[in-house]
Each structure stands twice: as C-alpha cells, then as structure tokens.
Design an enzyme around this catalytic site. Structure first.
Site, mmCIF file in Angstrom:
data_model
loop_
_atom_site.group_PDB
_atom_site.id
_atom_site.type_symbol
_atom_site.label_atom_id
_atom_site.label_comp_id
_atom_site.label_asym_id
_atom_site.label_seq_id
_atom_site.Cartn_x
_atom_site.Cartn_y
_atom_site.Cartn_z
ATOM 1 N N SER A 124 0.837 -1.203 0.000
ATOM 2 C CA SER A 124 0.000 0.000 0.000
ATOM 3 C C SER A 124 0.869 1.249 0.000
ATOM 4 O O SER A 124 1.970 1.255 0.567
ATOM 5 C CB SER A 124 -0.852 -0.011 1.273
ATOM 6 N N TYR A 149 -2.538 -1.298 10.847
ATOM 7 C CA TYR A 149 -2.733 -1.839 9.495
ATOM 8 C C TYR A 149 -1.522 -1.515 8.620
ATOM 9 O O TYR A 149 -0.946 -2.389 7.974
ATOM 10 C CB TYR A 149 -4.016 -1.261 8.860
ATOM 11 N N LYS A 153 1.760 -3.840 6.707
ATOM 12 C CA LYS A 153 2.252 -3.814 5.316
ATOM 13 C C LYS A 153 3.774 -3.638 5.298
ATOM 14 O O LYS A 153 4.479 -4.273 4.515
ATOM 15 C CB LYS A 153 1.583 -2.689 4.525
HETATM 16 P P1 NAD Z 1 -11.062 -7.179 0.851
HETATM 17 O O1 NAD Z 1 -11.303 -7.228 2.317
HETATM 18 O O2 NAD Z 1 -12.213 -6.910 -0.032
HETATM 19 O O3 NAD Z 1 -10.364 -8.534 0.356
HETATM 20 C C1 NAD Z 1 -9.536 -9.309 1.179
HETATM 21 C C2 NAD Z 1 -10.018 -10.754 1.062
HETATM 22 O O4 NAD Z 1 -9.150 -11.580 1.835
HETATM 23 C C3 NAD Z 1 -11.427 -10.950 1.611
HETATM 24 O O5 NAD Z 1 -12.181 -11.735 0.711
HETATM 25 C C4 NAD Z 1 -11.220 -11.706 2.924
HETATM 26 O O6 NAD Z 1 -12.307 -12.559 3.223
HETATM 27 C C5 NAD Z 1 -9.937 -12.455 2.631
HETATM 28 N N1 NAD Z 1 -9.115 -12.755 3.807
HETATM 29 C C6 NAD Z 1 -8.685 -11.910 4.774
HETATM 30 N N2 NAD Z 1 -7.932 -12.559 5.663
HETATM 31 C C7 NAD Z 1 -7.869 -13.854 5.260
HETATM 32 C C8 NAD Z 1 -7.239 -15.018 5.754
HETATM 33 N N3 NAD Z 1 -6.531 -15.000 6.889
HETATM 34 N N4 NAD Z 1 -7.357 -16.177 5.068
HETATM 35 C C9 NAD Z 1 -8.085 -16.228 3.911
HETATM 36 N N5 NAD Z 1 -8.726 -15.155 3.398
HETATM 37 C C10 NAD Z 1 -8.614 -13.984 4.068
HETATM 38 O O7 NAD Z 1 -9.896 -6.109 0.607
HETATM 39 P P2 NAD Z 1 -9.357 -5.501 -0.754
HETATM 40 O O8 NAD Z 1 -9.740 -4.075 -0.795
HETATM 41 O O9 NAD Z 1 -9.687 -6.386 -1.880
HETATM 42 O O10 NAD Z 1 -7.803 -5.555 -0.456
HETATM 43 C C11 NAD Z 1 -7.000 -6.649 -0.859
HETATM 44 C C12 NAD Z 1 -5.594 -6.425 -0.350
HETATM 45 O O11 NAD Z 1 -5.110 -5.188 -0.854
HETATM 46 C C13 NAD Z 1 -5.495 -6.336 1.169
HETATM 47 O O12 NAD Z 1 -4.302 -6.976 1.584
HETATM 48 C C14 NAD Z 1 -5.404 -4.857 1.431
HETATM 49 O O13 NAD Z 1 -4.703 -4.557 2.597
HETATM 50 C C15 NAD Z 1 -4.626 -4.378 0.209
HETATM 51 N N6 NAD Z 1 -4.866 -2.968 -0.116
HETATM 52 C C16 NAD Z 1 -6.143 -2.531 -0.268
HETATM 53 C C17 NAD Z 1 -6.368 -1.179 -0.544
HETATM 54 C C18 NAD Z 1 -7.766 -0.643 -0.678
HETATM 55 O O14 NAD Z 1 -7.940 0.569 -0.570
HETATM 56 N N7 NAD Z 1 -8.770 -1.465 -0.929
HETATM 57 C C19 NAD Z 1 -5.280 -0.306 -0.693
HETATM 58 C C20 NAD Z 1 -3.985 -0.812 -0.536
HETATM 59 C C21 NAD Z 1 -3.791 -2.148 -0.247
HETATM 60 C C1 WQD Z 2 -9.600 9.662 0.862
HETATM 61 C C2 WQD Z 2 -9.817 11.150 1.145
HETATM 62 C C3 WQD Z 2 -10.225 11.557 3.468
HETATM 63 C C4 WQD Z 2 -14.085 9.583 3.818
HETATM 64 C C5 WQD Z 2 -7.108 4.524 2.834
HETATM 65 C C6 WQD Z 2 -6.090 3.878 3.734
HETATM 66 C C7 WQD Z 2 -4.887 3.479 2.911
HETATM 67 C C8 WQD Z 2 -5.304 2.643 1.701
HETATM 68 C C9 WQD Z 2 -6.423 3.251 0.914
HETATM 69 C C10 WQD Z 2 -5.107 0.348 2.242
HETATM 70 C C11 WQD Z 2 -9.117 11.619 2.430
HETATM 71 C C12 WQD Z 2 -11.426 11.943 2.639
HETATM 72 C C13 WQD Z 2 -12.887 10.088 3.323
HETATM 73 C C14 WQD Z 2 -15.115 10.498 4.178
HETATM 74 C C15 WQD Z 2 -13.706 12.315 3.495
HETATM 75 N N1 WQD Z 2 -5.802 1.363 2.119
HETATM 76 N N2 WQD Z 2 -12.706 11.427 3.174
HETATM 77 N N3 WQD Z 2 -14.889 11.834 3.984
HETATM 78 O O1 WQD Z 2 -7.303 7.503 3.739
HETATM 79 O O2 WQD Z 2 -6.385 7.985 1.429
HETATM 80 O O3 WQD Z 2 -6.524 5.676 2.232
HETATM 81 O O4 WQD Z 2 -7.496 3.620 1.795
HETATM 82 O O5 WQD Z 2 -3.918 0.224 2.161
HETATM 83 O O6 WQD Z 2 -4.035 2.793 3.771
HETATM 84 O O7 WQD Z 2 -5.709 4.801 4.743
HETATM 85 O O8 WQD Z 2 -8.594 6.823 1.646
HETATM 86 O O9 WQD Z 2 -10.915 6.887 0.893
HETATM 87 O O10 WQD Z 2 -10.434 6.897 3.390
HETATM 88 O O11 WQD Z 2 -9.901 8.910 2.033
HETATM 89 O O12 WQD Z 2 -13.552 13.524 3.359
HETATM 90 O O13 WQD Z 2 -16.189 10.104 4.632
HETATM 91 O O14 WQD Z 2 -11.228 11.350 1.396
HETATM 92 O O15 WQD Z 2 -10.053 12.407 4.568
HETATM 93 O O16 WQD Z 2 -8.703 12.934 2.209
HETATM 94 P P1 WQD Z 2 -7.159 7.108 2.341
HETATM 95 P P2 WQD Z 2 -10.036 7.308 2.011
#
Ligand code: NAD
Ligand code: WQD
Length: 338
Positions: A124, A149, A153
C-alpha cells in the site's frame, strides 16, 4: 499456468481473478470469507464464462494450505488475504498482526515447502508514511505508519525482502496500491464494505443511493488547491490488470521488485464529489467536517517504474471510476446481501 489467489473473493481479488481468467490462466481461489461473500464466485463465473477451483481456508491454517498445495500444482501466488480497515486496526491490533503478518508467514512457509517461490503481494502507498512528500517514488525510504494496518504492510514487505536475501530463488513483487475505487463495468462485482464505509468513494455512493444522509468532508484547510485532501484514485480494473503484468514478471525472473500502482494524478475530495454528481446526474449532499486524525494532505504516485518495467499504466479516468462505482451501487444497493 496456475495462479493461487489468496483473498480472491474480496474487492481487488475478485477483479484480478476476472482478468486472470480472461488472460487464460488457471485459477485457484482461497478465501475464508471473513470480509467477502460466496456469491462473488458465481459472479466471476458469469462475467468470464470460465470455471476455477475454490477452497474455503484461512491462510493462517498451515495444514489446510498444505492440502491445497498437495492437490493443486501452483506456479505463483497473488496474496490479497488481509484485514484492511485502518480504524479497526487501532482497536484490534493483535488481530491485524496475527491475520496479516502471521498469515503471510504461514502462507510463505507452505509455499516454500512446495517449492513455489513466486509471489505478488498487495502492499500500500501507506508505507510511504508522512515523512515522504508526493509524488511517491519506489526509491524513497519506507516511512512510519500511523496505524497497525500500515505497520503490517511494512512488516510484510520486510519479511519478503529478507526471504529473498536468504534464498535468491524467490521472485517477489511488492505492489503499492494508491486508492482503488470503481467496479467491473458489468456491475456484477464491486466493493462491498461492512457497515458504514470509512473510505471516500463507497461513502459517496451510499449517500447518492440514499443509504446515508450526508458526506462529511474531512477538513478543508489542507495545503491543497481547494483545501481538501488529495489522493491518487485508481480504477480497480486497471489495478487488476497491473497484477497480470506483475505475475508475468514473477513467472519470468527472480528478485524483489517494488511497483507503485497509481495513475500519477491526484484529485481532491471535492473534485471527486463534483465528478460523481456530474457524471451520474445524482446529488451528493456534503458538509465540511474537522480533519480526520492520521490523514495526510496529498498522496499520489510517480507511476513511471511500472510503465517502464511492466509496460503497465492506468487507462481509466476519474469519470470512468465514478460511473462504474454508481453502476455497481445502483444494481447492488445492499452489496452482495440480497
Ligand atoms: P477485501 O477485504 O475486499 O479482500 C480481502 C479478502 O481476503 C477478503 O475476501 C477476505 O475474506 C480475505 N481474507 C482476509 N484474511 C484472510 C485469511 N486470513 N485467510 C483467507 N482469506 C482472508 O480487501 P481488498 O480491498 O480487496 O484488499 C485486498 C488487499 O489489498 C489487502 O491486503 C489490502 O490490505 C490491500 N490494499 C487494499 C487497498 C484498498 O484501498 N482497498 C489499498 C492498498 C492495499
Ligand atoms: C480519501 C480522502 C479523506 C471519507 C485509505 C487507507 C490506505 C489505503 C487506501 C489500504 C481523504 C477523505 C474520506 C469520508 C472524506 N488502504 N474522506 N470523507 O485515507 O487515502 O486511504 O485507503 O492500504 O491505507 O488509509 O482513503 O478513501 O479513506 O480517504 O472527506 O467520509 O477522502 O479524509 O482525504 P485514504 P479514504
């Protein structure tokens, strides 16, 4: 080639599974449904017209994972399986360390036992912390996460780096996602947050559909053009396609490669809201609220390395992201629960 997708029933995993099937890979999805629904699997089949293997298993369960590796010949793993709610991770840090860090260690141990040493990991942009300044480049030192969290990572990135140092046969791709939003254009799969969303786009779409009354904009006094936070939003289908390129690379060469997956362009909260309203012809009432603790003003990628080395760049713009989010939200007002 057969790819095991851990967490493949989740938001990004389901979109990546679709693109893997479209690209002709054999697919084995492993998920324990802790944040997803079995309905996703049928939707993936409907979109692609293709079948795949599925195992309900927690990646922390080494015995369960061994059985899967005994039954399937796996060429590479894409590892999405993790908990991802920033706020929840502050309340339940041990669950996050156990699931994300120990889960990854268990998965890697089993992979090693079976001689499968190719992995693409979901990292991330949060690993850049608040010490670095956007645009974030892969050569910057990793920063300090403001929540457990983010720390998971950073730990997992370090574990994977150490693993390669110990054994140069590993092929590892660390993908640092920026802000994934949007949904598959079919409207059959998309993001399905539990309870009240924390992230901007699901909140906006739930206000638009009438499930929530009003968006709180977290601060309008940041040093950004309109004072609201700036982020690099990336369409989840572009992100999924980035994984196909990363998998191709780990299948071909060893080493650890880090890639930002972002568009390279930042948009403010108000720009997102205005674009969503305009493209979809809906209203999104909002009010200005205090800053959210832990937020940084501006976050966007330098996405050059992924283009140079993977030949990947994001093709979909903010309008596409808003349109596809709304299509998914309208067709599935309660997510997968209907
Ligand atoms: P998500 O929660 O929709 O998907 C994660 C999936 O993994 C889910 O289906 C959950 O049931 C499964 N899971 C979790 N722990 C598990 C375990 N121990 N064993 C088996 N299955 C398990 O999340 P997402 O948004 O699809 O994110 C996927 C990955 O990307 C995550 O690692 C998340 O941290 C990373 N990521 C997400 C974002 C974002 O904004 N969505 C941003 C950066 C990184
Ligand atoms: C985006 C912008 C908020 C909600 C998060 C995790 C990051 C990554 C992606 C996993 C910011 C603003 C939000 C609301 C708002 N995940 N906001 N009102 O914080 O950039 O990233 O998701 O790795 O680790 O921190 O994303 O969508 O929460 O926020 O004004 O109700 O929207 O303050 O400026 P963020 P976000």
């Amino acid at each position: 080639m057969s790819i095991l997708v851990a967490g493949g029933a989740g938001y990004i995993g389901s979109h990546t599974s679709v693109e893997l099937l479209n690209a002709g890979y054999d697919l084995v999805i492993v998920d324990n449904y802790c944040n997803s629904s079995p309905l996703v699997l049928d939707r993936i089949k409907t979109i692609t017209g293709k079948d795949f293997k599925f195992y309900e298993c927690n990646i922390c369960n080494r015995e369960g994972m061994r059985k899967i590796f005994q039954q399937e010949k796996i060429d590479a793993v894409i590892h999405f399986a993790g908990l991802k709610a920033v706020g929840e991770s502050c309340v339940k840090p041990l669950e996050y360390y156990e699931n994300n860090v120990w889960g990854s260690v268990a998965l890697l141990e089993v992979m090693k036992e079976f001689g499968c040493k190719k992995i693409v990991f979901s990292s991330s942009a949060t690993v850049y912390g608040s010490e670095n300044k956007a645009p974030f480049v892969e050569t910057m030192p990793v920063g300090t996460a403001t929540n457990p969290y983010g720390t998971t990572k950073i730990y997992i990135e370090n574990i994977l780096q150490d693993l390669y140092k110990s054994d140069n046969e590993w092929s590892i791709s660390l993908l640092r996602y920026f802000n994934p939003i949007g949904a598959h254009p079919s409207g059959l799969i998309g993001e399905n947050p539990n309870g009240i969303p924390n992230n901007l786009m699901p909140y906006v779409s739930q206000v638009a559909v009438g499930k929530l009354a009003c968006l709180s904009v977290n601060g309008n006094d940041y040093p950004t053009p309109d004072g609201t936070g700036v982020r690099d939003y990336i369409h989840v289908v572009d992100l999924a396609l980035g994984h196909i390129k990363a998998v191709q690379r780990v299948l071909k060469k060893t080493g650890v490669d880090i890639y930002n997956l972002g568009t390279g362009k930042g948009y403010s909260v108000l720009e997102v809201v205005e674009t969503f309203k305009r493209v979809n012809g809906v209203d999104v009432p909002y009010k200005i609220a205090p800053r959210r603790p832990g937020d940084i003003a501006t976050c966007y990628a330098n996405a050059d390395k992924a283009y140079k080395e993977l030949g990947w760049k994001a093709e979909r713009n903010l309008e596409d992201m808003c349109r596809d989010t709304w299509n998914w939200q309208k067709k599935n007002p309660n997510g997968y629960e209907q």
